[in-house]
Design a protein around this motif. Structure first.
Motif, PDB file in Angstrom:
ATOM      1  N   ARG A   1       0.856  -1.185   0.000  1.00  0.00           N
ATOM      2  CA  ARG A   1       0.000   0.000   0.000  1.00  0.00           C
ATOM      3  C   ARG A   1       0.892   1.236   0.000  1.00  0.00           C
ATOM      4  N   LEU A   2       1.736   1.340  -0.980  1.00  0.00           N
ATOM      5  CA  LEU A   2       2.567   2.520  -1.135  1.00  0.00           C
ATOM      6  C   LEU A   2       1.797   3.550  -1.940  1.00  0.00           C
ATOM      7  N   THR A   3       1.818   4.782  -1.497  1.00  0.00           N
ATOM      8  CA  THR A   3       1.049   5.827  -2.147  1.00  0.00           C
ATOM      9  C   THR A   3       1.946   6.662  -3.054  1.00  0.00           C
ATOM     10  N   PRO A   4       1.667   6.717  -4.355  1.00  0.00           N
ATOM     11  CA  PRO A   4       2.488   7.529  -5.273  1.00  0.00           C
ATOM     12  C   PRO A   4       2.343   9.023  -4.986  1.00  0.00           C
ATOM     13  N   ILE A   5       3.468   9.719  -5.028  1.00  0.00           N
ATOM     14  CA  ILE A   5       3.488  11.168  -4.861  1.00  0.00           C
ATOM     15  C   ILE A   5       3.929  11.843  -6.162  1.00  0.00           C
ATOM     16  N   ILE A   6       4.983  11.308  -6.773  1.00  0.00           N
ATOM     17  CA  ILE A   6       5.479  11.764  -8.073  1.00  0.00           C
ATOM     18  C   ILE A   6       5.741  10.532  -8.927  1.00  0.00           C
ATOM     19  N   GLY A   7       5.385  10.591 -10.194  1.00  0.00           N
ATOM     20  CA  GLY A   7       5.668   9.489 -11.104  1.00  0.00           C
ATOM     21  C   GLY A   7       6.260  10.006 -12.405  1.00  0.00           C
TER      22      GLY A   7
END
Length: 229
Positions: free
Chosen positions: A187-193
């Motif tokens: 459950r890692l939450t993306p911040i920048i991709g």
């Protein structure tokens, strides 16, 4: 102007005109291809592959998290995940760049010793990626930030074995992760991709990935990043 047909899944509307490009990062033809051709193709595939199934009326995030459990739905998972990734990537960008706010700089620097160290780590991680994939700044369940790569259409929330919940302070889609208790993924939450697919950088940069990565910082919308932190 794209004509939208009556299908459940549709490409998101961007806060800028893709046909104008995002100088100096992406030229008009490159950005137009990613948004008006590639993204449309992926969404069309999602609609085709989900038609008449339990996934047809689900939000794209739920399509990804639910279909990822079913090995017979790999094509659907891949198309949905890549569509979500591209949407997230393009919404991280802006045609009206503003200076990085001090509070955002401090938030990121807190987990990397300095903001410059974060950028260096991110750039090195992106350059180390072999083949197509994505480089991400992510938050774990405690809010700690880190940089990671995913291969092909992979995303942070379908990448690693884990039982952790999403970072509760992140973007609104984090609440979705908490409800999927049976899914054995991080459950890692993306911040920048950042897209490290050849289709994203080769039209403008050929094999010069280093310049592509460095110019990325010039069009990042740091207000959007701050909302995700």
């Amino acid at each position: 102007q794209r004509v939208l047909v009556a299908q459940y899944h549709q490409p998101s509307i961007l806060p800028y005109n893709a046909k104008n490009g995002l100088a100096p990062f992406l030229s008009a033809p490159s950005l137009d291809f990613l948004y008006n051709m590639r993204q449309v193709q992926l969404i069309d595939n999602v609609n085709r592959l989900s038609e008449g199934t339990e996934y047809e009326s689900k939000a794209l995030m739920h399509v990804i998290t639910d279909s990822a459990l079913n090995p017979n739905k790999i094509p659907l998972t891949n198309n949905a995940s890549q569509a979500w990734n591209i949407d997230f990537f393009l919404k991280t960008l802006t045609d009206d760049p503003r200076p990085l706010r001090d509070d955002v700089r401090r938030k990121i620097a807190n987990d990397f010793n300095s903001f410059e160290r974060f950028q260096e780590t991110f750039e090195q991680c992106a350059l180390a990626l072999f083949g197509n994939g994505w480089t991400w700044l992510v938050a774990d369940s405690s809010g700690r930030l880190s940089v990671m790569n995913t291969f092909n259409a992979g995303s942070p929330f379908t990448a690693l074995p884990s039982t952790k919940n999403a970072h509760p302070k992140a973007a609104s889609y984090a609440t979705i992760h908490k409800t999927v208790s049976r899914r054995p993924f991080a459950r890692l939450t993306p911040i920048i991709g950042l897209s490290m697919w050849q289709e994203a950088y080769m039209p403008d940069y050929a094999l010069d990935r280093e310049t592509y990565i460095k110019r990325f910082w010039e069009v990042v919308d740091w207000s959007v990043v701050n909302e995700r932190l």
